[in-house]
Write a protein that holds these residues in place. Structure first.
Motif, short mmCIF file in Angstrom:
data_model
loop_
_atom_site.label_atom_id
_atom_site.label_comp_id
_atom_site.label_asym_id
_atom_site.label_seq_id
_atom_site.Cartn_x
_atom_site.Cartn_y
_atom_site.Cartn_z
N LYS A 36 1.01 -1.62 0.36
CA LYS A 36 0.30 -0.03 0.01
C LYS A 36 0.82 1.16 -0.18
N GLY A 45 5.06 2.70 7.88
CA GLY A 45 4.71 1.64 8.03
C GLY A 45 4.60 1.78 6.53
N ASP A 89 5.73 -0.45 3.38
CA ASP A 89 5.45 -2.02 3.19
C ASP A 89 6.96 -1.97 2.33
N ALA A 111 -4.63 9.29 0.05
CA ALA A 111 -5.22 8.15 0.41
C ALA A 111 -4.86 6.83 0.01
N TYR A 160 4.67 9.97 5.64
CA TYR A 160 3.28 10.33 7.24
C TYR A 160 2.74 10.80 6.65
N SER A 188 1.18 10.34 3.48
CA SER A 188 0.06 8.69 2.95
C SER A 188 -0.42 7.67 3.97
N ALA A 189 1.04 8.03 5.15
CA ALA A 189 0.37 7.04 6.32
C ALA A 189 -0.69 7.95 7.72
N PHE A 190 -1.00 8.76 7.15
CA PHE A 190 -1.96 9.47 7.59
C PHE A 190 -3.25 9.32 7.16
N GLN A 224 -4.15 7.59 4.44
CA GLN A 224 -4.59 5.91 4.46
C GLN A 224 -5.30 5.48 5.66
N ARG A 225 -4.73 6.03 6.96
CA ARG A 225 -5.33 5.52 8.78
C ARG A 225 -6.30 5.79 8.27
N SER A 226 -6.39 7.28 8.01
CA SER A 226 -7.69 7.97 8.69
C SER A 226 -9.14 7.41 8.45
#
Length: 266
Positions: free
Chosen positions: A114, A139, A141, A210, A258, A260-262, A264-266
């Protein structure tokens, strides 16, 4: 106790600070308690030799326990021997010799990642290691080094990653076009980070961050040439609100990963 800093064994370990010796042996040098602890915890099968001063092993007794559990022998050495082996001035009592373990590019994308960081001709070892560390923290991959990039097993890269090279897959020696083609095959959006791109806030508002994403980062001095920027789905820049002339590559990459990490997790 290994006491002679000029012994052939000590010299063989010290040579791993240089690329020819790493290429010939398939080994690399690991220094310091943090990196050694990460290797023993996450990839103990890679540790071929582990050297420590008695003082360091007493201070970090948990490392000795982890080594025993992993079936790795610890050899005592003097401070002089350790300093002769190490690439740094202060190796903090531990040096290890490990097998190199790059991941194949096909395996990176076979797991349908991801979030991936692609480093095109990134040459500075401090930047490279820090981006691997940031990708791990965010996080991601995997990380992929493309083009004429710095050697992943350069001691400065390994130190800058602070053990993160043992946490996530890292592929090396790939060609950018092949990597991007594989990324698209598994549905990743290619975002290139460059000063000529759209404001990162626009990408955030558009929702593109996202999506499953491969971030493309270029060389520290030259960035990404036009023909490589054209390979991306979108070019994005991290805005500078103060008076700084520019932003360090590793810092900008950390922000992008970060974001993207935020998202993708929102």
């Amino acid at each position: 106790m290994l006491e002679n800093p000029r012994s052939p064994r000590v010299r063989a370990v010290a040579k791993l600070a240089k690329k020819p010796a790493r290429a010939e042996t398939g080994m690399f040098l690991l220094e310091g308690p943090q990196a050694v602890a990460e290797a023993l915890t996450f990839r103990p099968q890679l540790v071929v030799e582990l050297y420590a001063t008695p003082t360091a092993l007493e201070r970090y007794s948990d490392i000795g326990d982890t080594a025993i559990d992993a079936g790795v022998d610890v050899e005592y050495v003097t401070e002089e021997v350790l300093n002769a082996m190490a690439d740094t001035v202060t190796p903090q009592g531990f040096v290890a010799v490990c097998h190199q373990f790059p991941t194949a590019v096909k395996d990176v994308f076979a797991s349908h990642p991801k979030l991936v960081a692609i480093l095109e001709e990134v040459r500075d070892p401090g930047n490279a290691g820090t981006i691997v560390r940031a990708a791990d923290a965010a996080g991601a991959d995997a990380v992929v080094f493309t083009g004429r990039a710095v050697d992943l097993y350069n001691p400065k890269v390994v130190r800058s990653s602070t053990g993160s090279i043992f946490h996530l897959p890292v592929a090396v020696g790939a060609e950018l076009e092949d990597v991007l083609a594989r990324a698209r095959e598994v549905g990743l959006t290619i975002l290139a980070a460059d000063v000529k791109g759209d404001d990162l806030l626009e990408a955030r508002r558009d929702g593109v961050l996202a999506q499953p994403t491969a971030w493309l980062f270029g060389n520290e001095a030259r960035g990404l040439p036009e023909e490589k920027l054209a390979l991306a789905d979108r070019v994005v820049t991290v805005p500078i609100y103060g008076h700084a002339e520019s932003m360090n590559l590793a810092t900008a990459a950390s922000v992008c990963l970060y974001e993207s990490a935020f998202a993708q997790r929102s």
